[in-house]
Design a protein around this motif. Sequence first.
Motif, PDB file in Angstrom:
ATOM      1  N   GLY A  93       8.553   6.774   9.974  1.00  0.00           N
ATOM      2  CA  GLY A  93       9.797   6.238   9.406  1.00  0.00           C
ATOM      3  C   GLY A  93       9.701   6.705   7.985  1.00  0.00           C
ATOM      4  O   GLY A  93       9.122   6.658   7.373  1.00  0.00           O
ATOM      5  N   GLU A  94      11.266   6.739   7.650  1.00  0.00           N
ATOM      6  CA  GLU A  94      11.359   7.061   6.182  1.00  0.00           C
ATOM      7  C   GLU A  94      10.895   5.992   5.300  1.00  0.00           C
ATOM      8  O   GLU A  94      10.142   6.370   4.309  1.00  0.00           O
ATOM      9  CB  GLU A  94      12.910   7.367   5.915  1.00  0.00           C
ATOM     10  N   PHE A  95      11.076   4.894   5.685  1.00  0.00           N
ATOM     11  CA  PHE A  95      10.523   3.748   4.575  1.00  0.00           C
ATOM     12  C   PHE A  95       9.050   3.970   4.618  1.00  0.00           C
ATOM     13  O   PHE A  95       8.330   3.865   3.521  1.00  0.00           O
ATOM     14  CB  PHE A  95      11.053   2.394   5.063  1.00  0.00           C
ATOM     15  N   VAL A  96       8.313   3.863   5.606  1.00  0.00           N
ATOM     16  CA  VAL A  96       6.741   3.971   5.695  1.00  0.00           C
ATOM     17  C   VAL A  96       6.152   5.085   4.952  1.00  0.00           C
ATOM     18  O   VAL A  96       5.100   5.119   4.280  1.00  0.00           O
ATOM     19  CB  VAL A  96       6.295   3.958   7.173  1.00  0.00           C
ATOM     20  N   LEU A  97       6.789   6.297   5.039  1.00  0.00           N
ATOM     21  CA  LEU A  97       6.485   7.605   4.442  1.00  0.00           C
ATOM     22  C   LEU A  97       6.793   7.384   2.979  1.00  0.00           C
ATOM     23  O   LEU A  97       5.639   7.651   2.093  1.00  0.00           O
ATOM     24  CB  LEU A  97       7.130   8.753   5.119  1.00  0.00           C
ATOM     25  N   ALA A  98       7.573   6.819   2.491  1.00  0.00           N
ATOM     26  CA  ALA A  98       8.070   6.809   1.157  1.00  0.00           C
ATOM     27  C   ALA A  98       6.892   5.696   0.473  1.00  0.00           C
ATOM     28  O   ALA A  98       6.550   5.771  -0.393  1.00  0.00           O
ATOM     29  CB  ALA A  98       9.424   6.154   0.936  1.00  0.00           C
ATOM     30  N   LEU A  99       6.813   4.444   1.303  1.00  0.00           N
ATOM     31  CA  LEU A  99       5.799   3.371   0.801  1.00  0.00           C
ATOM     32  C   LEU A  99       4.564   4.176   0.525  1.00  0.00           C
ATOM     33  O   LEU A  99       3.766   3.905  -0.476  1.00  0.00           O
ATOM     34  CB  LEU A  99       5.922   2.466   1.760  1.00  0.00           C
ATOM     35  N   LYS A 100       4.085   4.683   1.530  1.00  0.00           N
ATOM     36  CA  LYS A 100       2.786   5.497   1.188  1.00  0.00           C
ATOM     37  C   LYS A 100       2.738   6.458   0.153  1.00  0.00           C
ATOM     38  O   LYS A 100       1.852   6.356  -0.758  1.00  0.00           O
ATOM     39  CB  LYS A 100       2.189   6.250   2.629  1.00  0.00           C
ATOM     40  N   GLU A 101       3.632   7.075  -0.097  1.00  0.00           N
ATOM     41  CA  GLU A 101       3.715   8.237  -1.406  1.00  0.00           C
ATOM     42  C   GLU A 101       3.721   7.270  -2.534  1.00  0.00           C
ATOM     43  O   GLU A 101       3.163   7.541  -3.651  1.00  0.00           O
ATOM     44  CB  GLU A 101       4.950   8.885  -1.097  1.00  0.00           C
ATOM     45  N   SER A 102       4.367   6.125  -2.550  1.00  0.00           N
ATOM     46  CA  SER A 102       4.718   5.252  -3.750  1.00  0.00           C
ATOM     47  C   SER A 102       3.217   4.441  -3.899  1.00  0.00           C
ATOM     48  O   SER A 102       2.777   4.561  -4.969  1.00  0.00           O
ATOM     49  CB  SER A 102       5.816   4.340  -3.400  1.00  0.00           C
ATOM     50  N   LEU A 103       2.685   4.289  -3.067  1.00  0.00           N
ATOM     51  CA  LEU A 103       1.194   3.412  -3.183  1.00  0.00           C
ATOM     52  C   LEU A 103       0.280   4.679  -3.792  1.00  0.00           C
ATOM     53  O   LEU A 103      -0.598   4.199  -4.526  1.00  0.00           O
ATOM     54  CB  LEU A 103       0.773   3.104  -1.879  1.00  0.00           C
ATOM     55  N   ARG A 104       0.186   5.823  -3.286  1.00  0.00           N
ATOM     56  CA  ARG A 104      -0.642   6.886  -3.676  1.00  0.00           C
ATOM     57  C   ARG A 104      -0.212   7.112  -5.175  1.00  0.00           C
ATOM     58  O   ARG A 104      -1.332   7.234  -6.003  1.00  0.00           O
ATOM     59  CB  ARG A 104      -0.384   8.035  -2.598  1.00  0.00           C
ATOM     60  N   ALA A 105       1.040   7.191  -5.521  1.00  0.00           N
ATOM     61  CA  ALA A 105       1.361   7.441  -7.021  1.00  0.00           C
ATOM     62  C   ALA A 105       0.721   6.363  -7.792  1.00  0.00           C
ATOM     63  O   ALA A 105       0.480   6.537  -8.938  1.00  0.00           O
ATOM     64  CB  ALA A 105       2.859   7.438  -6.953  1.00  0.00           C
ATOM     65  N   GLN A 106       0.602   5.059  -7.189  1.00  0.00           N
ATOM     66  CA  GLN A 106       0.010   3.886  -8.119  1.00  0.00           C
ATOM     67  C   GLN A 106      -1.567   3.945  -8.125  1.00  0.00           C
ATOM     68  O   GLN A 106      -2.185   3.079  -8.790  1.00  0.00           O
ATOM     69  CB  GLN A 106       0.617   2.598  -7.449  1.00  0.00           C
ATOM     70  N   GLY A 107      -2.105   5.124  -7.590  1.00  0.00           N
ATOM     71  CA  GLY A 107      -3.757   5.110  -7.418  1.00  0.00           C
ATOM     72  C   GLY A 107      -4.426   4.404  -6.283  1.00  0.00           C
ATOM     73  O   GLY A 107      -5.271   4.246  -6.384  1.00  0.00           O
TER      74      GLY A 107
END
Length: 86
Positions: A18-32
């Motif tokens: 889903g759009e939210f889960v994919l965006a969450l994973k991307e955001s978490l990765r961007a935070q290291g």
Amino acid sequence: SMPASLAVLTVKANDPYGEFVLALKESLRAQGVNVVNNEKNAPLTLFIEDESFSQRLTSISGNTQVRTYDLTYVVRCRVLKNKQLK
């Protein structure tokens, strides 16, 4: 920055693509955060239990055109401890 305890985790959801889960994973990765697919490789799982969206009309102009909405997105989640690697 993220706490050290969240350095490696898995993200699980009823709709894993889903759009939210994919965006969450991307955001978490961007935070290291190292987001891994296999929970055996992470001490914690972030489980997205539910997500919902609502929209409420808050303003209408004199000619009945919508001017503003109040948008609400609610996510319910839990952090679960995975079994440790042996």
